[in-house]
Write a protein that holds these residues in place. Structure first.
Motif, PDB file in Angstrom:
ATOM      1  N   GLY A  66       0.814  -1.222   0.000  1.00 45.13           N
ATOM      2  CA  GLY A  66       0.000   0.000   0.000  1.00 45.13           C
ATOM      3  C   GLY A  66       0.842   1.264   0.000  1.00 45.13           C
ATOM      4  N   HIS A  67       2.138   1.134   0.367  1.00 40.51           N
ATOM      5  CA  HIS A  67       3.035   2.293   0.375  1.00 40.51           C
ATOM      6  C   HIS A  67       3.577   2.628  -1.000  1.00 40.51           C
ATOM      7  CE1 HIS A  67       2.729   1.663   4.642  1.00 40.51           C
ATOM      8  NE2 HIS A  67       3.355   2.805   4.846  1.00 40.51           N
ATOM      9  N   PHE A  68       3.227   1.816  -1.979  1.00 38.00           N
ATOM     10  CA  PHE A  68       3.611   2.122  -3.371  1.00 38.00           C
ATOM     11  C   PHE A  68       2.422   2.852  -4.008  1.00 38.00           C
ATOM     12  CE2 PHE A  68       4.141   0.739  -7.906  1.00 38.00           C
ATOM     13  CZ  PHE A  68       5.299   1.473  -8.144  1.00 38.00           C
ATOM     14  N   ALA A  69       2.586   4.159  -4.269  1.00 37.17           N
ATOM     15  CA  ALA A  69       1.496   4.966  -4.836  1.00 37.17           C
ATOM     16  C   ALA A  69       1.310   4.616  -6.313  1.00 37.17           C
ATOM     17  CB  ALA A  69       1.827   6.445  -4.691  1.00 37.17           C
ATOM     18  N   THR A  70       0.073   4.515  -6.734  1.00 40.83           N
ATOM     19  CA  THR A  70      -0.218   4.184  -8.144  1.00 40.83           C
ATOM     20  C   THR A  70      -1.281   5.132  -8.684  1.00 40.83           C
ATOM     21  OG1 THR A  70      -2.071   2.699  -7.674  1.00 40.83           O
ATOM     22  CG2 THR A  70       0.142   1.718  -7.644  1.00 40.83           C
ATOM     23  N   GLY A  71      -1.446   5.097 -10.003  1.00 45.26           N
ATOM     24  CA  GLY A  71      -2.660   5.616 -10.610  1.00 45.26           C
ATOM     25  C   GLY A  71      -3.722   4.533 -10.572  1.00 45.26           C
ATOM     26  N   ILE A  72      -4.859   4.803 -11.181  1.00 45.96           N
ATOM     27  CA  ILE A  72      -5.940   3.805 -11.233  1.00 45.96           C
ATOM     28  C   ILE A  72      -6.441   3.702 -12.667  1.00 45.96           C
ATOM     29  CG2 ILE A  72      -8.196   3.113 -10.369  1.00 45.96           C
ATOM     30  CD1 ILE A  72      -7.693   4.665  -7.870  1.00 45.96           C
ATOM     31  N   LEU A 124     -13.205  -3.916 -15.137  1.00 49.81           N
ATOM     32  CA  LEU A 124     -12.928  -3.867 -13.695  1.00 49.81           C
ATOM     33  C   LEU A 124     -11.879  -2.796 -13.407  1.00 49.81           C
ATOM     34  CD1 LEU A 124     -10.531  -6.672 -12.446  1.00 49.81           C
ATOM     35  CD2 LEU A 124     -10.841  -6.208 -14.876  1.00 49.81           C
ATOM     36  N   ALA A 125     -11.929  -2.242 -12.188  1.00 49.78           N
ATOM     37  CA  ALA A 125     -10.909  -1.292 -11.732  1.00 49.78           C
ATOM     38  C   ALA A 125      -9.635  -2.056 -11.408  1.00 49.78           C
ATOM     39  CB  ALA A 125     -11.405  -0.560 -10.485  1.00 49.78           C
ATOM     40  N   ALA A 126      -8.481  -1.518 -11.807  1.00 50.95           N
ATOM     41  CA  ALA A 126      -7.202  -2.186 -11.541  1.00 50.95           C
ATOM     42  C   ALA A 126      -6.092  -1.156 -11.364  1.00 50.95           C
ATOM     43  CB  ALA A 126      -6.848  -3.137 -12.686  1.00 50.95           C
ATOM     44  N   ASN A 127      -5.318  -1.319 -10.280  1.00 47.35           N
ATOM     45  CA  ASN A 127      -4.131  -0.458 -10.127  1.00 47.35           C
ATOM     46  C   ASN A 127      -2.849  -1.266 -10.343  1.00 47.35           C
ATOM     47  OD1 ASN A 127      -4.085  -1.872  -7.747  1.00 47.35           O
ATOM     48  ND2 ASN A 127      -3.455  -0.138  -6.488  1.00 47.35           N
ATOM     49  N   SER A 128      -2.990  -2.497 -10.803  1.00 48.70           N
ATOM     50  CA  SER A 128      -1.812  -3.341 -11.071  1.00 48.70           C
ATOM     51  C   SER A 128      -1.231  -3.071 -12.452  1.00 48.70           C
ATOM     52  CB  SER A 128      -2.191  -4.818 -10.962  1.00 48.70           C
ATOM     53  OG  SER A 128      -3.285  -5.105 -11.809  1.00 48.70           O
ATOM     54  N   PHE A 129      -1.711  -2.026 -13.096  1.00 49.74           N
ATOM     55  CA  PHE A 129      -1.231  -1.672 -14.438  1.00 49.74           C
ATOM     56  C   PHE A 129       0.209  -1.140 -14.400  1.00 49.74           C
ATOM     57  CE2 PHE A 129      -0.451   1.866 -17.333  1.00 49.74           C
ATOM     58  CZ  PHE A 129      -0.534   1.212 -18.549  1.00 49.74           C
ATOM     59  N   THR A 130       1.002  -1.539 -15.380  1.00 51.57           N
ATOM     60  CA  THR A 130       2.310  -0.896 -15.567  1.00 51.57           C
ATOM     61  C   THR A 130       2.774  -1.048 -17.013  1.00 51.57           C
ATOM     62  OG1 THR A 130       4.526  -0.620 -14.611  1.00 51.57           O
ATOM     63  CG2 THR A 130       3.809  -2.861 -14.974  1.00 51.57           C
ATOM     64  N   SER A 131       3.713  -0.217 -17.408  1.00 45.54           N
ATOM     65  CA  SER A 131       4.313  -0.371 -18.731  1.00 45.54           C
ATOM     66  C   SER A 131       5.350  -1.492 -18.658  1.00 45.54           C
ATOM     67  CB  SER A 131       4.958   0.935 -19.175  1.00 45.54           C
ATOM     68  OG  SER A 131       5.927   1.331 -18.237  1.00 45.54           O
ATOM     69  N   VAL A 132       5.591  -2.152 -19.787  1.00 41.58           N
ATOM     70  CA  VAL A 132       6.528  -3.277 -19.844  1.00 41.58           C
ATOM     71  C   VAL A 132       7.641  -3.014 -20.854  1.00 41.58           C
ATOM     72  CG1 VAL A 132       6.777  -5.738 -20.390  1.00 41.58           C
ATOM     73  CG2 VAL A 132       4.750  -4.944 -19.149  1.00 41.58           C
ATOM     74  N   SER A 133       7.281  -2.703 -22.088  1.00 42.95           N
ATOM     75  CA  SER A 133       8.253  -2.631 -23.176  1.00 42.95           C
ATOM     76  C   SER A 133       7.896  -1.459 -24.089  1.00 42.95           C
ATOM     77  CB  SER A 133       8.193  -3.955 -23.961  1.00 42.95           C
ATOM     78  OG  SER A 133       8.770  -3.832 -25.235  1.00 42.95           O
ATOM     79  N   PHE A 161      -8.389  -5.498 -25.217  1.00 39.53           N
ATOM     80  CA  PHE A 161      -8.911  -4.730 -24.077  1.00 39.53           C
ATOM     81  C   PHE A 161      -8.399  -3.303 -24.152  1.00 39.53           C
ATOM     82  CE2 PHE A 161      -4.960  -6.714 -22.602  1.00 39.53           C
ATOM     83  CZ  PHE A 161      -4.298  -5.675 -21.986  1.00 39.53           C
ATOM     84  N   ALA A 162      -9.075  -2.419 -23.417  1.00 43.28           N
ATOM     85  CA  ALA A 162      -8.607  -1.036 -23.309  1.00 43.28           C
ATOM     86  C   ALA A 162      -8.225  -0.749 -21.863  1.00 43.28           C
ATOM     87  CB  ALA A 162      -9.683  -0.064 -23.773  1.00 43.28           C
ATOM     88  N   VAL A 163      -7.190   0.057 -21.705  1.00 42.45           N
ATOM     89  CA  VAL A 163      -6.765   0.549 -20.390  1.00 42.45           C
ATOM     90  C   VAL A 163      -7.238   1.991 -20.301  1.00 42.45           C
ATOM     91  CG1 VAL A 163      -4.811   1.021 -18.870  1.00 42.45           C
ATOM     92  CG2 VAL A 163      -4.711  -0.925 -20.469  1.00 42.45           C
ATOM     93  N   ASN A 164      -8.192   2.252 -19.403  1.00 40.49           N
ATOM     94  CA  ASN A 164      -8.712   3.607 -19.203  1.00 40.49           C
ATOM     95  C   ASN A 164      -8.047   4.177 -17.955  1.00 40.49           C
ATOM     96  OD1 ASN A 164     -11.425   3.760 -21.025  1.00 40.49           O
ATOM     97  ND2 ASN A 164     -11.104   1.674 -20.254  1.00 40.49           N
ATOM     98  N   ILE A 165      -7.210   5.186 -18.114  1.00 45.67           N
ATOM     99  CA  ILE A 165      -6.498   5.787 -16.976  1.00 45.67           C
ATOM    100  C   ILE A 165      -7.376   6.909 -16.416  1.00 45.67           C
ATOM    101  CG2 ILE A 165      -4.407   7.028 -16.278  1.00 45.67           C
ATOM    102  CD1 ILE A 165      -2.966   5.600 -18.646  1.00 45.67           C
ATOM    103  N   LEU A 166      -7.780   6.752 -15.148  1.00 44.26           N
ATOM    104  CA  LEU A 166      -8.779   7.671 -14.585  1.00 44.26           C
ATOM    105  C   LEU A 166      -8.165   9.011 -14.193  1.00 44.26           C
ATOM    106  CD1 LEU A 166     -10.947   5.284 -12.373  1.00 44.26           C
ATOM    107  CD2 LEU A 166     -11.136   5.821 -14.816  1.00 44.26           C
TER     108      LEU A 166
END
Ligand SMILES: Cc1cc2nc3c(=O)[nH]c(=O)nc-3n(C[C@H](O)[C@H](O)[C@H](O)COP(=O)(O)O)c2cc1C
Length: 167
Positions: free
Chosen positions: A22-28, A42-51, A77-82
């Motif tokens: 929880g101490h790692f701040a993310t977007g949603i 679904l809502a997800a904050n496990s998103f990150t860039s890879v390559s 799928f689409a990633v919608n950054i809130l």
């Protein structure tokens, strides 16, 4: 770390682990897809860039996610950054049993994935690879299109609370 109650197990307890993460701040983000039953997400904050080359991103749905099997079938799928006005959108897409897409305005991307209106930015993806990740899947998508709105700030998530830049 205080150690696991079972001393034969090396590693943190579930509560310690959750608290540290929880101490790692993310977007949603809200991950969306369209299958023959309609839109899903679904809502997800496990998103990150890879390559960068090729352009790959990832998110991690729980293996218990009811949306994931439908997203996998859709094969894209689409990633919608809130943005920071979309806390309620996050709540809708994190609540089981909600008729989620009746609560938000959305439209279809050229590739056919649902895009939520007024998001901070979006990435339109095709499913690239799925890896096992314990009790989650690690889902890698290849980005085929994107858009940036960003006329507000991003919605942030930190230690179980929503936040905004500068707060
Ligand atoms: C800020 C936030 C981030 C979340 N991130 C994830 C995530 O990365 N992966 C996941 O599986 N669930 C995540 N969730 C929980 C899901 O959104 C929630 O369990 C949802 O009801 C799952 O819907 P589904 O069963 O239709 O897939 C998150 C919830 C919130 C509020």
């Amino acid at each position: 770390m205080t150690g696991h109650p079972d001393e034969n197990v090396i590693g943190p307890t579930a509560n310690e682990f959750r608290d540290a993460l929880g101490h790692f701040a993310t977007g949603i983000t809200v991950i969306t897809a369209m299958d023959d039953e309609g839109p899903v997400g679904l809502a997800a904050n496990s998103f990150t860039s890879v390559s960068l080359d090729p352009p790959l991103v990832l998110f991690c749905p729980a293996k218990t996610s009811s949306s994931w099997p439908r997203i996998e079938r859709a094969n894209s799928f689409a990633v919608n950054i809130l943005d920071d006005a979309q806390e309620e959108v996050c709540r809708v897409f994190a609540t089981p049993g909600e008729d989620r897409f009746s609560k938000v305005a959305w439209h279809l991307s050229p590739s056919g994935s649902p895009l939520l209106d007024d998001v901070h930015a979006f990435l339109d993806c095709v499913l690239h690879e799925v890896h096992d990740g314990g009790d989650h899947w690690i889902v890698v998508g290849r980005v085929i299109d994107l858009g940036i709105e960003a006329d507000a700030g991003p919605l942030l998530y930190y230690r179980g609370q929503y936040g905004r830049l500068g707060e």
